[in-house]
Design an enzyme around this catalytic site. Structure first.
Site, PDB file in Angstrom:
ATOM      1  N   CYS A  49      42.925  28.512  32.118  1.00 51.84           N
ATOM      2  CA  CYS A  49      42.078  29.603  31.633  1.00 51.84           C
ATOM      3  C   CYS A  49      40.995  29.104  30.685  1.00 51.84           C
ATOM      4  O   CYS A  49      39.818  29.390  30.867  1.00 51.84           O
ATOM      5  CB  CYS A  49      42.939  30.655  30.942  1.00 51.84           C
TER       6      CYS A  49
ATOM      7  N   SER B 215      48.932  27.287  37.719  1.00 55.74           N
ATOM      8  CA  SER B 215      48.656  27.137  39.150  1.00 55.74           C
ATOM      9  C   SER B 215      47.450  26.233  39.359  1.00 55.74           C
ATOM     10  O   SER B 215      46.776  25.842  38.398  1.00 55.74           O
ATOM     11  CB  SER B 215      48.393  28.510  39.776  1.00 55.74           C
TER      12      SER B 215
ATOM     13  N   GLY C 244      35.725  33.865  44.035  1.00 52.78           N
ATOM     14  CA  GLY C 244      34.552  33.792  44.896  1.00 52.78           C
ATOM     15  C   GLY C 244      33.467  34.766  44.490  1.00 52.78           C
ATOM     16  O   GLY C 244      32.278  34.416  44.443  1.00 52.78           O
TER      17      GLY C 244
ATOM     18  N   GLU D  10      32.966  36.226  41.503  1.00 52.81           N
ATOM     19  CA  GLU D  10      32.360  35.900  40.207  1.00 52.81           C
ATOM     20  C   GLU D  10      31.326  34.799  40.351  1.00 52.81           C
ATOM     21  O   GLU D  10      30.212  34.902  39.807  1.00 52.81           O
ATOM     22  CB  GLU D  10      33.444  35.498  39.200  1.00 52.81           C
TER      23      GLU D  10
ATOM     24  N   VAL E 203      36.709  30.489  58.872  1.00 51.36           N
ATOM     25  CA  VAL E 203      36.169  29.129  58.863  1.00 51.36           C
ATOM     26  C   VAL E 203      37.121  28.199  59.598  1.00 51.36           C
ATOM     27  O   VAL E 203      38.330  28.223  59.375  1.00 51.36           O
ATOM     28  CB  VAL E 203      35.952  28.632  57.417  1.00 51.36           C
TER      29      VAL E 203
ATOM     30  N   LEU F 243      47.284  36.327  36.257  1.00 56.40           N
ATOM     31  CA  LEU F 243      46.320  36.744  35.242  1.00 56.40           C
ATOM     32  C   LEU F 243      46.742  36.154  33.909  1.00 56.40           C
ATOM     33  O   LEU F 243      47.935  36.109  33.595  1.00 56.40           O
ATOM     34  CB  LEU F 243      46.291  38.279  35.132  1.00 56.40           C
ATOM     35  N   ALA F 244      45.770  35.723  33.109  1.00 59.35           N
ATOM     36  CA  ALA F 244      46.081  35.095  31.822  1.00 59.35           C
ATOM     37  C   ALA F 244      46.864  36.043  30.924  1.00 59.35           C
ATOM     38  O   ALA F 244      47.854  35.652  30.279  1.00 59.35           O
ATOM     39  CB  ALA F 244      44.796  34.659  31.131  1.00 59.35           C
ATOM     40  N   HIS F 245      46.440  37.310  30.869  1.00 63.04           N
ATOM     41  CA  HIS F 245      47.128  38.252  29.981  1.00 63.04           C
ATOM     42  C   HIS F 245      48.510  38.605  30.510  1.00 63.04           C
ATOM     43  O   HIS F 245      49.409  38.933  29.718  1.00 63.04           O
ATOM     44  CB  HIS F 245      46.287  39.514  29.759  1.00 63.04           C
TER      45      HIS F 245
ATOM     46  N   HIS G 274      29.557  59.993  21.546  1.00 63.19           N
ATOM     47  CA  HIS G 274      28.329  60.130  22.342  1.00 63.19           C
ATOM     48  C   HIS G 274      27.183  59.427  21.611  1.00 63.19           C
ATOM     49  O   HIS G 274      27.030  59.587  20.395  1.00 63.19           O
ATOM     50  CB  HIS G 274      27.972  61.608  22.520  1.00 63.19           C
TER      51      HIS G 274
END
Length: 455
Positions: free
Chosen positions: A41, A134, A182, A184, A234, A319-321, A443
């Site tokens: 991360c 990972s 991909g 991002e 592919v 996910l990191a969190h 607002h």
């Protein structure tokens, strides 16, 4: 032989934050890291990518305001990214130097269910947390011979790790995979001026996101010049001839039964990630695991009592969190301390431009499960803050059960992650539609889009 209350293998967001939490709760902690602290991360994932995303967004905003794209100083962009990573890495190292925590540099390998070797030093721990993360998954059409064919210092095929360190901006970038990674990078490099092509096997990008939102985000990127080939497979990547590294790379894929080819300068492999389970000696233990990761229960405990696995390595939610809060859950279980962490409510975000974010179920999943629900929508184009920011492209979508419970929320648009974070907090407290209607929003803010959707 060294003994410790808790041994943590890996110092990514799951590992280092769990170490700090455990030490604050009185445990003697040893944490092992074979590379840089902070894990994927911080070093080659979330943080450096968000640095590039910030600079890309700034360039897009300037172009929109002044109707011209400022020149891109790519080396400067990469220099700033490296500086941010270095600063945060030093911060993590400092946090891991506090009392109650010992940081060891080296490779941790299980010798048995209770003993781990770290470069010759044997450690016996009452409890062990595996947080090894990972790595990028290589698809079948990429083999070692293809990778070895690449000239030294001149890459044609990269994963996200290498793309974050490229020396020059590619004129043409082809991305294989339209998941979070991909999408991002497609958004970032298109903003920087690269000619970006995305090839995806599925019929739509971003499978975890509601397809209504994913389609709108894809259309927005297409308007910015990104080319998508969906439902395309592919089969081969042909590298330049030996001795001619400056030549084009060719990506061959099938689409609608026809073979197609595109020329490119750089190929990003973004076809997912796989757990790091194969270099830590799991075969020497009684831990159950497979190619999808280490199997754990809801306390993150493996098949061996006292050994836990958190984050990407258990394959549950990459996910990191997620890793961080799974670590907190594991420590709480060790301490016999109850908690109210809702691991079933896991928000996530995609930092494209504009952002996308989600929590809970998609409409497709609701249909598959046969749930009865209603859809509520809010739009950026009718929000005063969005208009003032010139960020009118966006939509919020809520899925609501018959009893008013929130089944899921999906947003694309400016600060989508912040809006979903608010919704996640409400879902954690089982707030229903009527409860959200009664919450006053400042607002003008983008948060009013949520308010508009429930009225």
């Amino acid at each position: 032989m060294k003994k410790t209350d808790l041994l943590i293998i890996g110092s990514g967001p799951g590992g280092y934050r769990t170490a700090i939490y455990a030490a604050k709760n009185g445990l003697d902690v040893t944490i092992v890291e074979k590379d840089n602290v902070g894990g994927t991360c911080l070093n080659v994932g979330c943080i450096p990518t968000k640095c590039l995303a910030h600079d890309a967004e700034a360039r897009m905003a300037t172009a929109a305001l002044y109707s011209t794209s400022p020149p891109i100083d790519f080396p400067k962009v990469m220099e700033r990214k490296a500086s941010v990573v270095s600063q945060l890495r030093e911060g993590v190292a400092s946090l891991l130097s506090q009392p109650g925590i010992k940081l060891l540099k080296g490779c941790a390998v299980f010798l048995s269910d209770s003993v781990v070797d770290v470069d010759g030093e044997k450690i016996m721990a009452r409890n062990i947390i595996i947080a090894t993360g990972s790595r990028a998954k290589t698809p079948p059409f990429i083999n070692e011979a293809t990778l070895q064919q690449q000239a030294v210092g001149h890459k044609h095929i990269v994963t996200s790790d290498e793309l974050l360190s490229v020396g020059q901006l590619p004129k043409r970038l082809t991305i294989i995979g339209a998941g979070v990674i991909g999408m991002e990078f497609a958004s970032i490099f298109a903003a920087f001026g690269s000619e970006v092509t995305v090839i995806e096997f599925l019929k739509e990008c971003l499978p975890p996101i509601d397809s209504d939102i994913a389609k709108r985000l894809r259309k927005t990127l297409e308007k910015r010049g990104v080319t998508f080939f969906l439902q395309s497979a592919v089969s081969q990547i042909v590298l330049p001839s030996v001795g001619k590294p400056e030549d084009n790379t060719t990506v061959i894929f099938s689409r609608k039964g026809k073979e197609e080819k595109i020329k490119t300068d750089l190929v990003l492999i973004a076809t997912g990630r796989q757990p790091n389970t194969d270099e830590i000696g799991l075969a020497m233990t009684s831990i159950n695991y497979d190619t999808k990761g280490i199997m754990v229960n809801n306390n993150m405990e493996t098949s061996v009592k006292g050994i836990y696995a958190i984050g990407d390595v258990n394959g549950r939610q990459m996910l990191a969190h997620a890793a961080t809060f799974q670590g907190f859950r594991a420590v709480n279980h060790i301490l016999g301390k109850p908690d109210h962490i809702r691991l079933d409510i896991m928000p996530s975000a995609i930092f494209t431009y504009p952002e996308a974010a989600c929590v809970g179920k998609t409409e497709e999943l609701c249909k598959t499960l046969g749930l009865s629900y209603t859809v509520h929508k809010g739009f950026y184009r009718s929000n005063g803050k969005a208009l003032s920011m010139d960020e009118t492209a966006g939509m919020l979508k809520l899925l609501v059960a018959d009893d008013g419970a929130i089944l899921g929320g999906h947003v694309y648009g400016a600060h989508a992650a912040d809006i979903i974070q608010e919704l996640s907090a409400l879902m954690n407290r089982d707030a229903k539609l009527d409860d959200i209607r009664d919450i006053i929003h400042i607002h003008p803010t983008l948060g009013e889009i949520l308010q508009d959707a429930v009225i």
